[in-house]
Write a protein that holds these residues in place. Structure first.
Motif, PDB file in Angstrom:
ATOM      1  N   VAL A   1       0.841  -1.198   0.000  1.00 52.46           N
ATOM      2  CA  VAL A   1       0.000   0.000   0.000  1.00 52.46           C
ATOM      3  C   VAL A   1       0.874   1.245   0.000  1.00 52.46           C
ATOM      4  O   VAL A   1       0.603   2.214  -0.727  1.00 52.46           O
ATOM      5  N   LYS A   2       1.926   1.218   0.789  1.00 41.00           N
ATOM      6  CA  LYS A   2       2.843   2.352   0.867  1.00 41.00           C
ATOM      7  C   LYS A   2       3.506   2.611  -0.490  1.00 41.00           C
ATOM      8  O   LYS A   2       3.636   3.758  -0.923  1.00 41.00           O
ATOM      9  N   GLN A   3       3.901   1.530  -1.182  1.00 42.69           N
ATOM     10  CA  GLN A   3       4.514   1.662  -2.505  1.00 42.69           C
ATOM     11  C   GLN A   3       3.541   2.289  -3.499  1.00 42.69           C
ATOM     12  O   GLN A   3       3.911   3.174  -4.275  1.00 42.69           O
ATOM     13  N   ILE A   4       2.305   1.839  -3.461  1.00 40.93           N
ATOM     14  CA  ILE A   4       1.290   2.355  -4.385  1.00 40.93           C
ATOM     15  C   ILE A   4       1.064   3.844  -4.155  1.00 40.93           C
ATOM     16  O   ILE A   4       1.021   4.641  -5.097  1.00 40.93           O
ATOM     17  N   LEU A   5       0.918   4.230  -2.900  1.00 43.80           N
ATOM     18  CA  LEU A   5       0.685   5.637  -2.586  1.00 43.80           C
ATOM     19  C   LEU A   5       1.884   6.510  -2.965  1.00 43.80           C
ATOM     20  O   LEU A   5       1.720   7.629  -3.462  1.00 43.80           O
ATOM     21  N   LYS A   6       3.073   5.991  -2.728  1.00 43.91           N
ATOM     22  CA  LYS A   6       4.283   6.728  -3.068  1.00 43.91           C
ATOM     23  C   LYS A   6       4.383   6.928  -4.583  1.00 43.91           C
ATOM     24  O   LYS A   6       4.748   8.000  -5.066  1.00 43.91           O
ATOM     25  N   LYS A   7       4.014   5.882  -5.336  1.00 42.63           N
ATOM     26  CA  LYS A   7       4.046   5.942  -6.790  1.00 42.63           C
ATOM     27  C   LYS A   7       3.060   6.986  -7.312  1.00 42.63           C
ATOM     28  O   LYS A   7       3.387   7.770  -8.212  1.00 42.63           O
ATOM     29  N   LYS A   8       1.850   7.025  -6.741  1.00 42.02           N
ATOM     30  CA  LYS A   8       0.844   8.006  -7.149  1.00 42.02           C
ATOM     31  C   LYS A   8       1.318   9.426  -6.854  1.00 42.02           C
ATOM     32  O   LYS A   8       1.147  10.339  -7.664  1.00 42.02           O
TER      33      LYS A   8
END
Length: 55
Positions: free
Chosen positions: A7-14
């Protein structure tokens, strides 16, 4: 742990993508060698036509 990380990776990517959109690239667009030669040829033709009409 893995779920949180994902989840953290996804949010960081966005966030990174949104930030990139706000700050446009500073470098000029790449122009291929063939495209540069074509533009140069067009400029020469324009220069020749201008000198013909002014003489």
């Amino acid at each position: 742990m893995n779920r949180r990380k994902k989840v953290k990776q996804i949010l960081k990517k966005k966030a990174k993508k949104a930030n990139d959109k706000l700050n446009p690239k500073k470098k000029p667009r790449y122009i291929s060698k063939a495209e540069r030669a074509k533009q140069e040829q067009e400029q020469e033709q324009e220069g020749n036509s201008e000198s013909d009409t002014s003489s």
